[in-house]
Design a protein around this motif. Sequence first.
Motif, PDB file in Angstrom:
ATOM      1  N   LEU A  38       0.822  -1.207   0.000  1.00  0.00           N
ATOM      2  CA  LEU A  38       0.000   0.000   0.000  1.00  0.00           C
ATOM      3  C   LEU A  38       0.858   1.259   0.000  1.00  0.00           C
ATOM      4  N   GLY A  39       1.956   1.218   0.774  1.00  0.00           N
ATOM      5  CA  GLY A  39       2.877   2.353   0.790  1.00  0.00           C
ATOM      6  C   GLY A  39       2.393   3.558   1.553  1.00  0.00           C
ATOM      7  N   SER A  40       1.277   3.441   2.274  1.00  0.00           N
ATOM      8  CA  SER A  40       0.712   4.589   2.974  1.00  0.00           C
ATOM      9  C   SER A  40       0.091   4.141   4.285  1.00  0.00           C
ATOM     10  N   PRO A  41       0.507   4.717   5.423  1.00  0.00           N
ATOM     11  CA  PRO A  41      -0.109   4.366   6.708  1.00  0.00           C
ATOM     12  C   PRO A  41      -1.611   4.625   6.742  1.00  0.00           C
ATOM     13  N   LEU A  42      -2.053   5.683   6.064  1.00  0.00           N
ATOM     14  CA  LEU A  42      -3.479   5.988   6.055  1.00  0.00           C
ATOM     15  C   LEU A  42      -4.272   4.917   5.309  1.00  0.00           C
ATOM     16  N   LEU A  43      -3.730   4.469   4.179  1.00  0.00           N
ATOM     17  CA  LEU A  43      -4.396   3.393   3.440  1.00  0.00           C
ATOM     18  C   LEU A  43      -4.425   2.105   4.262  1.00  0.00           C
ATOM     19  N   LEU A  44      -3.346   1.822   4.977  1.00  0.00           N
ATOM     20  CA  LEU A  44      -3.296   0.632   5.824  1.00  0.00           C
ATOM     21  C   LEU A  44      -4.375   0.698   6.903  1.00  0.00           C
ATOM     22  N   ALA A  45      -4.506   1.855   7.547  1.00  0.00           N
ATOM     23  CA  ALA A  45      -5.543   2.020   8.569  1.00  0.00           C
ATOM     24  C   ALA A  45      -6.933   1.872   7.965  1.00  0.00           C
ATOM     25  N   ALA A  46      -7.119   2.402   6.751  1.00  0.00           N
ATOM     26  CA  ALA A  46      -8.436   2.305   6.103  1.00  0.00           C
ATOM     27  C   ALA A  46      -8.803   0.854   5.818  1.00  0.00           C
ATOM     28  N   ILE A  47      -7.835   0.058   5.373  1.00  0.00           N
ATOM     29  CA  ILE A  47      -8.105  -1.356   5.096  1.00  0.00           C
ATOM     30  C   ILE A  47      -8.467  -2.089   6.384  1.00  0.00           C
ATOM     31  N   TRP A  48      -7.694  -1.859   7.459  1.00  0.00           N
ATOM     32  CA  TRP A  48      -8.006  -2.525   8.730  1.00  0.00           C
ATOM     33  C   TRP A  48      -9.387  -2.125   9.235  1.00  0.00           C
ATOM     34  N   CYS A  49      -9.701  -0.836   9.152  1.00  0.00           N
ATOM     35  CA  CYS A  49     -11.011  -0.367   9.634  1.00  0.00           C
ATOM     36  C   CYS A  49     -12.146  -0.914   8.765  1.00  0.00           C
ATOM     37  N   GLY A  50     -11.918  -0.938   7.447  1.00  0.00           N
ATOM     38  CA  GLY A  50     -12.945  -1.488   6.558  1.00  0.00           C
ATOM     39  C   GLY A  50     -13.201  -2.955   6.828  1.00  0.00           C
ATOM     40  N   PRO A 225     -25.979 -18.259  26.994  1.00  0.00           N
ATOM     41  CA  PRO A 225     -25.632 -17.921  25.602  1.00  0.00           C
ATOM     42  C   PRO A 225     -26.314 -16.666  25.084  1.00  0.00           C
ATOM     43  N   LYS A 226     -27.514 -16.363  25.570  1.00  0.00           N
ATOM     44  CA  LYS A 226     -28.226 -15.181  25.071  1.00  0.00           C
ATOM     45  C   LYS A 226     -27.469 -13.897  25.381  1.00  0.00           C
ATOM     46  N   ARG A 227     -26.749 -13.895  26.506  1.00  0.00           N
ATOM     47  CA  ARG A 227     -25.954 -12.722  26.883  1.00  0.00           C
ATOM     48  C   ARG A 227     -24.517 -12.836  26.388  1.00  0.00           C
ATOM     49  N   ASN A 228     -23.888 -13.976  26.619  1.00  0.00           N
ATOM     50  CA  ASN A 228     -22.454 -14.096  26.406  1.00  0.00           C
ATOM     51  C   ASN A 228     -22.042 -14.195  24.942  1.00  0.00           C
ATOM     52  N   LEU A 229     -22.849 -14.864  24.106  1.00  0.00           N
ATOM     53  CA  LEU A 229     -22.455 -15.029  22.707  1.00  0.00           C
ATOM     54  C   LEU A 229     -22.423 -13.701  21.943  1.00  0.00           C
ATOM     55  N   PRO A 230     -23.456 -12.851  22.027  1.00  0.00           N
ATOM     56  CA  PRO A 230     -23.355 -11.549  21.338  1.00  0.00           C
ATOM     57  C   PRO A 230     -22.187 -10.705  21.843  1.00  0.00           C
ATOM     58  N   LEU A 231     -21.967 -10.697  23.164  1.00  0.00           N
ATOM     59  CA  LEU A 231     -20.840  -9.931  23.712  1.00  0.00           C
ATOM     60  C   LEU A 231     -19.507 -10.477  23.214  1.00  0.00           C
ATOM     61  N   ALA A 232     -19.406 -11.807  23.119  1.00  0.00           N
ATOM     62  CA  ALA A 232     -18.156 -12.419  22.670  1.00  0.00           C
ATOM     63  C   ALA A 232     -17.881 -12.108  21.207  1.00  0.00           C
ATOM     64  N   PHE A 233     -18.896 -12.243  20.362  1.00  0.00           N
ATOM     65  CA  PHE A 233     -18.708 -11.980  18.934  1.00  0.00           C
ATOM     66  C   PHE A 233     -18.312 -10.525  18.695  1.00  0.00           C
ATOM     67  N   THR A 234     -19.132  -9.603  19.182  1.00  0.00           N
ATOM     68  CA  THR A 234     -18.883  -8.186  18.895  1.00  0.00           C
ATOM     69  C   THR A 234     -17.666  -7.669  19.655  1.00  0.00           C
ATOM     70  N   GLY A 235     -17.560  -8.021  20.946  1.00  0.00           N
ATOM     71  CA  GLY A 235     -16.407  -7.567  21.722  1.00  0.00           C
ATOM     72  C   GLY A 235     -15.109  -8.130  21.186  1.00  0.00           C
ATOM     73  N   GLY A 236     -15.121  -9.395  20.759  1.00  0.00           N
ATOM     74  CA  GLY A 236     -13.917 -10.002  20.207  1.00  0.00           C
ATOM     75  C   GLY A 236     -13.472  -9.329  18.928  1.00  0.00           C
ATOM     76  N   VAL A 237     -14.408  -9.027  18.023  1.00  0.00           N
ATOM     77  CA  VAL A 237     -14.061  -8.383  16.750  1.00  0.00           C
ATOM     78  C   VAL A 237     -13.527  -6.969  16.993  1.00  0.00           C
ATOM     79  N   VAL A 238     -14.156  -6.214  17.891  1.00  0.00           N
ATOM     80  CA  VAL A 238     -13.665  -4.866  18.212  1.00  0.00           C
ATOM     81  C   VAL A 238     -12.250  -4.941  18.783  1.00  0.00           C
ATOM     82  N   LEU A 239     -12.005  -5.908  19.662  1.00  0.00           N
ATOM     83  CA  LEU A 239     -10.677  -6.066  20.256  1.00  0.00           C
ATOM     84  C   LEU A 239      -9.643  -6.432  19.198  1.00  0.00           C
ATOM     85  N   VAL A 240      -9.997  -7.336  18.287  1.00  0.00           N
ATOM     86  CA  VAL A 240      -9.077  -7.730  17.214  1.00  0.00           C
ATOM     87  C   VAL A 240      -8.739  -6.525  16.327  1.00  0.00           C
ATOM     88  N   THR A 241      -9.750  -5.733  15.980  1.00  0.00           N
ATOM     89  CA  THR A 241      -9.516  -4.545  15.154  1.00  0.00           C
ATOM     90  C   THR A 241      -8.564  -3.586  15.844  1.00  0.00           C
TER      91      THR A 241
END
Length: 443
Positions: A38-50, A225-241
């Motif tokens: 990519l050659g650009s930190p801004l483009l790299l951030a955009a790809i990760w955020c996308g 599961p009604k509480r923990n699964l949604p928190l795990a999916f969304t919280g995990g993805v936000v943390l990974v990002t």
Amino acid sequence: MQPEQNRRMGLAATIALVVGESIALGIFLTPAAMAKSLGSPLLLAAIWCGMGAIALCGALCYSELAVRYPQAGGEYVYLRHGYGNRIAFLYGWMSAAVLDPGLAAALAVGAAPYVQALLPVSAAIVAWIPAIILLTLAVINYTGTRLSGRIMAGANLLKVAVLFALVAWAFVSGHASTTNLLPLAHRRVGSEAIFPAIAGATMNAFFSFGGWWEAGKIAGEVRNPKRNLPLAFTGGVVLVTAVYLLVSFAFLSVVPVERIVSNTAFVAQFGEALFGAAGSRVLSACVLLSVFGGLAALTMAVPRVYYAMARDGQFFAVFGKLHARFETPANAVLLHTVLALIVLSFGAFDRILAYIIFSAICFLALSVASLFRFPQPAGEWWFPAAPIFFIFGCTVIDLMILMHDPLPALLGLAVVLCGGPVRRLFFSKSTASSPAIAETTLS
């Protein structure tokens, strides 16, 4: 009748599974490749955020599916309810035949050089390290969900802490300089043409995020599961990002884009810059922890697919049994390990994975699209925008794969379609059309 699997996994362990599957060897390799092209930190951030936005939309959809069907199997269960046994079987066939054992073998082999960097072992012993890793994890998962869950959660939560510590040390020690990131939008000399660079970086980012959906496979063992699964999916993805963004910018603050030579050399460059002569050993330990956490999550999650298929009469019944003492899908764990060892002996798992990833993305999109096929639509604020955006993202990524190298994708599709004759030969008499209620146990 035997009771269903005990729900022994809490929120922390489930988040650790999401994070552990996503953050493995790629965290130390893909940021360098992406930044160089990519050659650009801004483009790299955009790809990760996308990619984070696409994954978050998928996580919202998977949390809805997992809450509707909080049982072992993940995508197999969602596809069976949405499209019937045939499509679900093709997914299970793809997972068992190539994807899961190939990924496990690839990660285990990827860990071997870093073991050699840390320990004075001979080349003969190094050749056995991948098999030793796979067998060790098999024993852990065979002997109990509580034990395997604790080890998996501990390894992956420690991995995240270590990665944040690396970022903090890079800036606190003075080795990182934000001037290396400037100008943010300017593309450096030597970067690729813009469209191929974005296409390649997008595919790398998808592969790096890959695995966040695995938590659905162990939904039958998650408490509340009604509480923990949604928190795990969304919280995990936000943390990974967040981890990918922070680590990528820390890397580039220490080693500017212009100095990146290659993926593997970059790890040594970063380690030497931060820790001097001991840098390669420190980074090798970090890589090993990252890979072990990813493999632990994979070994826990994927046998649940074979287990769920067998319970429905869509796979050999022996793999649908729980161990009488350990209450784990022990035979399914053994099957996954044996298949991974077989792929390991072939040594060509990188090409096998290339053949199958196109189809894996198709099944992800189909799983999310099943939300539109249920009589009762999702009553969440994000519906239908999130599934539409996720399906669109998967379509774009698959098109990029086809444009980049269509032959492996088409061969992978052919491998998946071979599951049709296999199903007719062995399981055509099955009449199972709803989830099995009873559990059987190993004697």
